[in-house]
Design a protein around this motif. Structure first.
Motif, PDB file in Angstrom:
ATOM      1  N   ASP A   1       0.864  -1.185   0.006  1.00 58.02           N
ATOM      2  CA  ASP A   1       0.380  -0.509   0.062  1.00 58.02           C
ATOM      3  C   ASP A   1       0.972   1.313   0.023  1.00 58.02           C
TER       4      ASP A   1
ATOM      5  N   SER B   1      -0.455   4.855  -0.478  1.00 62.06           N
ATOM      6  CA  SER B   1      -1.477   5.488   0.020  1.00 62.06           C
ATOM      7  C   SER B   1      -0.467   6.700   0.798  1.00 62.06           C
ATOM      8  N   HIS B   2      -0.107   5.963   1.872  1.00 64.05           N
ATOM      9  CA  HIS B   2       0.481   6.889   2.299  1.00 64.05           C
ATOM     10  C   HIS B   2       1.808   7.930   2.765  1.00 64.05           C
ATOM     11  N   TRP B   3       2.237   6.970   1.592  1.00 60.70           N
ATOM     12  CA  TRP B   3       4.513   7.791   1.014  1.00 60.70           C
ATOM     13  C   TRP B   3       4.301   8.909   1.983  1.00 60.70           C
ATOM     14  N   ALA B   4       3.602   9.782   1.208  1.00 61.48           N
ATOM     15  CA  ALA B   4       4.319  11.247   1.413  1.00 61.48           C
ATOM     16  C   ALA B   4       4.040  11.773   2.561  1.00 61.48           C
ATOM     17  N   THR B   5       2.987  11.222   3.603  1.00 63.38           N
ATOM     18  CA  THR B   5       3.065  11.902   4.468  1.00 63.38           C
ATOM     19  C   THR B   5       3.239  11.006   5.199  1.00 63.38           C
ATOM     20  N   CYS B   6       3.627   9.935   5.269  1.00 62.63           N
ATOM     21  CA  CYS B   6       4.025   8.526   6.583  1.00 62.63           C
ATOM     22  C   CYS B   6       5.318   9.155   7.348  1.00 62.63           C
ATOM     23  N   SER B   7       5.781   8.681   8.250  1.00 62.25           N
ATOM     24  CA  SER B   7       6.791   8.699   9.546  1.00 62.25           C
ATOM     25  C   SER B   7       8.554   7.805   8.691  1.00 62.25           C
TER      26      SER B   7
ATOM     27  N   GLU C   1       7.503   4.644   9.480  1.00 64.81           N
ATOM     28  CA  GLU C   1       7.069   3.808   7.860  1.00 64.81           C
ATOM     29  C   GLU C   1       7.319   3.828   6.861  1.00 64.81           C
ATOM     30  N   ARG C   2       8.297   4.779   6.409  1.00 64.65           N
ATOM     31  CA  ARG C   2       8.445   4.716   4.956  1.00 64.65           C
ATOM     32  C   ARG C   2       9.739   4.031   4.686  1.00 64.65           C
TER      33      ARG C   2
ATOM     34  N   GLY D   1      -4.002   1.644  -2.843  1.00 61.86           N
ATOM     35  CA  GLY D   1      -3.519   2.888  -2.552  1.00 61.86           C
ATOM     36  C   GLY D   1      -2.726   4.093  -3.472  1.00 61.86           C
TER      37      GLY D   1
ATOM     38  N   GLY E   1      -4.695   5.322  -5.580  1.00 61.15           N
ATOM     39  CA  GLY E   1      -4.984   7.036  -5.592  1.00 61.15           C
ATOM     40  C   GLY E   1      -5.546   6.765  -7.630  1.00 61.15           C
TER      41      GLY E   1
END
Length: 357
Positions: free
Chosen positions: A17, A19-25, A28-29, A50, A52
Motif C-alpha cells: 500500500d 497511499s501514505h508515502w507522502a505523509t507517513c513517518s 513507516e517509510r 492505495g 489513488g
C-alpha cells in the motif's frame, strides 16, 4: 520452446500500500521501502494498492479498449505502423515477444494498440521522433471517447510510475529524486492488449502462447488486467506461477533497465500469458493495459552506488535506454532475434525440463 514446470504452491506477489508515502513517518517509510526491496530482490513483481487511480478511470479505459478492439479488422489494420515505430495497432500473430530475448517461438495471439509520448505534439521540447513518434488514433466516430479515456489512464498510470521511482530510490539508499534526471523525458508507452484469434480461426493451436515469455525493457511497468487466468511469472526456483491481481490492485513489475542499474540486485522477471481458453479450447476475453515507464532515451544505464561488490566487475556494460529498447523491439516487433539477450534468460527459456505446465 520447451516448457518449464509450473507450480501450484503458495507463491505470492507481495501486496504493498503506497497511499501514505507522502505523509507517513520516517519509520513507516523505512518499513515500506524494506518491503519493496524484498519484493524486488525475490519476485520482481508487486501488487500496488492505495495507488489513488479512481475506479471510473479504469472503467473508462476498459470500455475504450472494448470499443476499439471490436472494430472491423480493416479499420484496425489501417492504424498499423512499421515495426520500428512503436505505435498503433498490432494484429494477432504479428509479434513474438520471446525474440526480445533471442529465443524463437510461435507467433503470439494477442492484438494490441500502442500510444506514447508524442514528440511531434511538443516541437519546442526537441524530443527525437525515433523515440517519440506521433500517435495514431482511431477516428472519433469509430471509437467515441477512446482517446480521452486512454489519455486519462496514461496520465494517472504515469503519475504512479513516477511515485514508484521515488520509492525505489529510497529503497536503494539513494536520494528520493535520484532517477528524476533519467526520467524527465521518459520514453513512456501504454500498450493495450486483447487476446484474440485471426478471422476464421476458432480454437487455439497447441503450444501457442497468448504472449510469449519475456522481460520488460525499461524501469517499471504498471499493469491493469482483467482477473482472468493466464499471466504467469517465473519464480527464482525455475517454476511458472499463476498470478491474478487482487481486487483494486495494480500489478507492477521491474524492467531490464532497473535490473541492470542494480547489477541484478533487483529482478527483471520473466513472465508470459497462456491463452485464456474455456474447456473446449475456445479463447475467452482477457484484456490488459501495460504502462511502460522506460526512462530517457539518452540516459546511460550503469551500476548504481553500492550495487557492485568490491573487486568485482559489473555484470553488464554501460548502455543507453534508447539502445537497449531498440534492440528489444527489433526482436519482438521486427522479428529479428535480440543478440544482446542475457544468457540466463535464454537458458531458462530453452530449459529441457518437459514437465506439464
Amino acid at each position: 520452446m520447451a516448457e518449464l514446470p509450473s507450480s501450484d504452491d503458495r507463491f505470492r506477489v507481495p501486496v504493498i500500500d503506497v497511499s501514505h508515502w507522502a505523509t507517513c513517518s520516517a519509520a513507516e517509510r523505512t518499513a515500506l521501502a524494506t518491503a519493496v526491496d524484498e519484493a524486488a530482490r525475490t519476485v520482481g513483481f508487486l501488487q500496488i494498492t492505495g495507488h489513488g487511480i479512481p475506479d471510473r478511470v479504469a472503467d473508462d479505459l476498459a470500455t475504450a479498449m472494448d470499443t476499439f478492439f471490436s472494430l472491423p479488422p480493416e479499420e484496425k489494420r489501417a492504424l498499423c505502423a512499421p515495426p520500428d515505430v512503436n505505435r498503433g495497432y498490432t494484429p494477432p500473430k504479428a509479434e513474438k515477444l520471446s525474440l526480445s530475448l533471442g529465443v524463437s517461438s510461435p507467433e503470439d495471439l494477442f492484438e494490441a494498440f500502442n500510444v506514447g509520448v508524442d514528440g511531434t505534439a511538443h516541437p519546442s521540447s526537441a524530443l527525437p521522433t525515433a523515440y517519440f513518434p506521433a500517435n495514431r488514433w482511431p477516428a472519433p466516430h469509430l471509437a467515441p471517447g477512446f482517446r480521452e479515456a486512454v489519455e486519462s489512464w496514461f496520465a494517472h498510470a504515469g503519475g504512479l510510475a513516477r511515485l514508484l521511482t521515488r520509492i525505489f530510490a529510497h529503497a536503494l539508499g539513494l536520494d528520493e529524486d535520484f532517477f528524476r534526471p533519467c526520467t524527465d523525458r521518459s520514453v513512456d508507452v501504454l500498450r493495450m492488449n486483447n487476446y484474440a484469434l485471426p478471422d476464421g480461426e476458432t480454437h487455439v493451436e497447441r503450444d501457442r502462447m497468448g504472449m510469449g515469455a519475456h522481460t520488460d525493457y525499461g524501469i517499471v511497468t504498471v499493469l491493469w488486467a482483467d482477473r482472468v487466468p493466464g499471466l504467469q511469472i517465473l519464480g527464482p526456483e525455475g517454476r511458472w506461477h499463476d498470478v491474478l491481481p487482487e481486487e483494486g490492485a495494480l500489478l507492477v513489475n521491474l524492467g531490464d533497465a532497473l535490473a541492470r542499474w542494480t547489477n541484478d540486485r533487483w529482478r527483471s522477471t520473466l513472465h508470459r500469458v497462456l491463452p485464456p481458453t474455456d474447456a473446449d479450447g475456445r479463447l475467452i476475453r482477457r484484456r490488459s493495459a501495460a504502462y511502460f515507464h522506460d526512462g530517457n532515451h539518452d540516459a546511460v544505464i550503469s551500476p548504481l552506488p553500492g550495487c557492485v561488490p568490491r573487486n568485482a566487475e559489473p555484470l553488464y556494460p554501460p548502455i543507453t535506454i534508447g539502445e537497449h529498447i531498440s534492440a528489444k523491439l527489433a526482436g519482438s516487433r521486427a522479428l529479428r532475434p535480440n543478440e544482446d539477450a542475457t544468457r540466463e534468460s535464454a537458458r531458462l527459456l530453452t530449459a529441457t525440463d518437459t514437465a506439464d505446465r
